[in-house]
Write a protein that holds these residues in place. Structure first.
Motif, PDB file in Angstrom:
ATOM      1  N   SER A 318       0.485  -0.372 -11.697  1.00 16.71           N
ATOM      2  CA  SER A 318       1.112   0.911 -11.355  1.00 16.71           C
ATOM      3  C   SER A 318       0.485   1.538 -10.123  1.00 16.71           C
ATOM      4  CB  SER A 318       0.993   1.877 -12.536  1.00 16.71           C
ATOM      5  OG  SER A 318       1.673   1.365 -13.661  1.00 16.71           O
ATOM      6  N   ARG A 319      -0.715   1.142  -9.794  1.00 14.94           N
ATOM      7  CA  ARG A 319      -1.390   1.653  -8.597  1.00 14.94           C
ATOM      8  C   ARG A 319      -1.001   0.881  -7.346  1.00 14.94           C
ATOM      9  NH1 ARG A 319      -7.441   1.136  -9.262  1.00 14.94           N
ATOM     10  NH2 ARG A 319      -7.641   2.840  -7.774  1.00 14.94           N
ATOM     11  N   ASN A 320      -0.322  -0.259  -7.520  1.00 12.67           N
ATOM     12  CA  ASN A 320      -0.004  -1.119  -6.384  1.00 12.67           C
ATOM     13  C   ASN A 320       1.430  -1.627  -6.522  1.00 12.67           C
ATOM     14  OD1 ASN A 320       0.210  -3.388  -4.561  1.00 12.67           O
ATOM     15  ND2 ASN A 320      -2.021  -3.369  -4.424  1.00 12.67           N
ATOM     16  N   SER A 321       2.353  -1.007  -5.828  1.00 14.03           N
ATOM     17  CA  SER A 321       3.771  -1.351  -5.969  1.00 14.03           C
ATOM     18  C   SER A 321       4.063  -2.784  -5.538  1.00 14.03           C
ATOM     19  CB  SER A 321       4.630  -0.375  -5.163  1.00 14.03           C
ATOM     20  OG  SER A 321       4.267  -0.402  -3.785  1.00 14.03           O
ATOM     21  N   ARG A 322       3.313  -3.308  -4.568  1.00 15.37           N
ATOM     22  CA  ARG A 322       3.530  -4.699  -4.126  1.00 15.37           C
ATOM     23  C   ARG A 322       3.266  -5.675  -5.265  1.00 15.37           C
ATOM     24  NH1 ARG A 322       0.845  -9.157  -2.683  1.00 15.37           N
ATOM     25  NH2 ARG A 322      -1.201  -8.188  -3.034  1.00 15.37           N
ATOM     26  N   LEU A 323       2.162  -5.479  -5.964  1.00 21.20           N
ATOM     27  CA  LEU A 323       1.827  -6.370  -7.074  1.00 21.20           C
ATOM     28  C   LEU A 323       2.819  -6.222  -8.219  1.00 21.20           C
ATOM     29  CD1 LEU A 323      -2.070  -5.940  -7.237  1.00 21.20           C
ATOM     30  CD2 LEU A 323      -0.722  -7.588  -5.914  1.00 21.20           C
ATOM     31  N   MET A 324       3.233  -4.982  -8.492  1.00 25.29           N
ATOM     32  CA  MET A 324       4.204  -4.742  -9.555  1.00 25.29           C
ATOM     33  C   MET A 324       5.517  -5.461  -9.256  1.00 25.29           C
ATOM     34  SD  MET A 324       4.955  -3.215 -12.453  1.00 25.29           S
ATOM     35  CE  MET A 324       4.098  -1.674 -12.821  1.00 25.29           C
ATOM     36  N   LYS A 325       6.004  -5.336  -8.033  1.00 25.98           N
ATOM     37  CA  LYS A 325       7.261  -6.004  -7.674  1.00 25.98           C
ATOM     38  C   LYS A 325       7.128  -7.521  -7.723  1.00 25.98           C
ATOM     39  CE  LYS A 325       8.896  -2.240  -4.679  1.00 25.98           C
ATOM     40  NZ  LYS A 325       9.151  -1.812  -3.278  1.00 25.98           N
ATOM     41  N   LYS A 326       5.981  -8.024  -7.307  1.00 27.11           N
ATOM     42  CA  LYS A 326       5.784  -9.476  -7.270  1.00 27.11           C
ATOM     43  C   LYS A 326       5.789 -10.073  -8.676  1.00 27.11           C
ATOM     44  CE  LYS A 326       2.887 -13.064  -5.208  1.00 27.11           C
ATOM     45  NZ  LYS A 326       1.768 -13.350  -4.267  1.00 27.11           N
ATOM     46  N   VAL A 327       5.094  -9.442  -9.595  1.00 29.41           N
ATOM     47  CA  VAL A 327       5.035  -9.996 -10.946  1.00 29.41           C
ATOM     48  C   VAL A 327       6.381  -9.824 -11.650  1.00 29.41           C
ATOM     49  CG1 VAL A 327       4.134  -7.913 -12.103  1.00 29.41           C
ATOM     50  CG2 VAL A 327       3.605 -10.177 -13.023  1.00 29.41           C
TER      51      VAL A 327
END
Length: 497
Positions: A318-327
């Protein structure tokens, strides 16, 4: 004449004392370095509310192997992958027993469990039962219908919150999910139907783990520390927690003694069979107390640790939108049309697996592995590790070792691309389940619970921060205890797709 004898006596005593002190000084000359000690309390004042962080800071100053005196107890702390390898592999047999601790003694029915039992024939045989019968792959797979049922409940709950754009408490929901699965799989009943109603149950697990991880004067001042524990109220809290856990176990056992024999066999049934057959483990007969000790192990370890990992993983994503979208992209490309992703299908989610490993690196559920007791002297890095020393491995510090990890403070799942590192105990850079002979026997169960929970909630919902909150506003403080929960509950708004 009498005076001469007294003088001779004192002279001999003085010589013997000098020799003894010199020998003692020599034998301790190879002790690891450590911070200066105060009279009586030793280094206890340097532990702080979060001992794993305090010990990490001390290791940066004094080195990867440090010696401390915690009250009257000599303690060695190791804080790097290499020193952990020596403790957990090279010299594992020298130090794989457990020290006597007040909290673990009370909550394990005098060490009749798996986690806190000393290294002996009983422990070897009861652990073997755990590995072969309680936590094997087949039994975990048999839990899948229960996991589907509990996941469906939580998805329905989140759907309602999504329709009203109401934040949900993921810390509580993850604990409810794992509690629901473990109670039904282990005891064949929903925890709401037990002597522990839902509210008390949610309090009891963190409370028991806090007791196991809190300062107990009895652990550092044998024979007299119990007086302080009574004065602080810890003794009373320990008694209450043990009483409630015992009541839960008694209800489970009595319920199983009355149930239809044709019903599905669960953990309680298996353990009751051992009691009925009068099985002898080590040198003692398997009794009702043995059953309850193992059930409490399952209850505490099986529920809290998986929920903690899921909470921290969702916090970091939740602190990193790039990682959230990737997973989420990985999950939805493979299983976006599925109502519920199965246990077997989670094996295909490589990036999610990296996210979980990175969560374990930065937020190991047990930051300080359960302490060991040294039974045979050995050396690490040229330093002597004496007999009867308490030995602690700081998994939290190992996950932040700059020699083992590049940019150790950054949450970066991609660091595990083309990496063989896993959490099964062979790689000492990552120790969420410990290592050596005392490694957690339920690794597969714990891993699958985390993968299953995260995969399905990331697939079915997008997640937003509460109105007005930014990623940098999220609080990351840890709560004290044997396991490290997020101090502030994780509140997120589910967005239904």
């Amino acid at each position: 004449m009498a005076l001469s004898l007294y003088l001779l006596y004192f002279l001999v005593l003085a010589i013997v004392s000098i020799i003894f002190l010199n020998l003692f000084k020599k034998s301790n000359s190879k002790l690891p370095p450590g911070p200066p000690k105060l009279p009586i309390i030793g280094n206890l004042h340097q532990l702080g509310e979060l001992p794993h962080q305090s010990l990490w800071r001390l290791s940066r100053k004094y080195g990867p192997v440090i010696f401390m005196k915690l009250g009257t107890v000599p303690t060695i702390v190791v804080s790097t992958p290499e020193t952990a390898r020596q403790v957990l592999r090279v010299f594992d047999l020298n130090c794989c027993s457990r020290p006597s601790l007040a909290g673990s003694k009370k909550l394990s029915y005098n060490y009749r469990d798996i986690a806190f039992s000393p290294f002996n024939d009983y422990w070897k045989e009861v652990r073997k039962i755990g590995v072969q019968e309680l936590f094997n792959i087949k039994r975990v797979q048999s839990m899948e219908p229960i996991m589907y049922e509990e996941m469906s409940k939580i998805i329905d709950s989140f759907s309602e919150s999504a329709s009203t754009k109401t934040p949900v408490n993921l810390s509580e929901k993850f604990l409810s999910l794992t509690a629901g699965v473990m109670c039904k799989a282990s005891f064949g009943v929903s925890f709401q139907d037990t002597v522990l109603n839902s509210e008390r149950f949610n309090e009891l697990i963190p409370e028991a783990l806090k007791i196991l991880g809190s300062f107990s004067a009895s652990d550092f001042y044998p024979y007299v520390g119990w007086i302080m524990d009574r004065f602080t109220g810890l003794h009373k809290l320990r008694e209450r927690s043990a009483r409630d856990l015992d009541a839960f176990c008694e209800q489970m056992i009595n319920m199983h003694l009355k149930k239809d024999k044709e019903e599905n066999e669960d953990f309680v049934d298996l353990l009751l069979k051992l009691e009925k057959d009068q099985v002898v483990l080590g040198h003692e007969k398997f009794t009702r107390d043995n059953i309850k000790a193992i059930l409490i192990n399952i209850l505490l370890a099986g529920i809290d640790t998986a929920a903690i990992t899921m909470t921290w993983a969702m916090t970091e994503l939740s602190r990193n939108s790039r990682l959230m979208k990737k997973v989420q992209s990985e999950i939805r490309e493979k299983f976006g049309d599925k109502e519920i992703i199965s246990l077997e299908e989670t094996d295909e989610l490589e990036y999610l697996n990296m996210v979980v490993k990175e969560t374990w690196r930065l937020h190991p559920p047990s930051p300080l592995l359960i302490p060991r007791e040294v039974k045979t002297e050995f050396e690490i890095n040229g330093y002597t590790i004496p007999v009867n020393t308490r030995l602690q491995v700081n998994a939290w510090a190992i996950g932040r070792d700059p020699d083992a990890w590049k940019d150790p403070d950054v949450f970066l799942p991609e660091r595990f691309v083309d990496s063989d590192i896993n959490a099964k105990g062979q790689y000492f850079e990552l120790l969420p389940f410990g290592g050596g002979r005392r490694i957690c026997p339920a690794i597969y169960m714990g891993t699958k619970m985390v993968d299953f929970g995260l995969a399905n909630l990331l697939n079915r919902f997008d997640w937003k921060l509460p109105e007005g909150m930014k990623a940098e506003d999220m609080k990351m403080e840890e709560a004290p205890g044997l396991t490290i929960n997020k101090k502030h509950d994780l509140l997120l708004i589910p967005v239904k797709l």
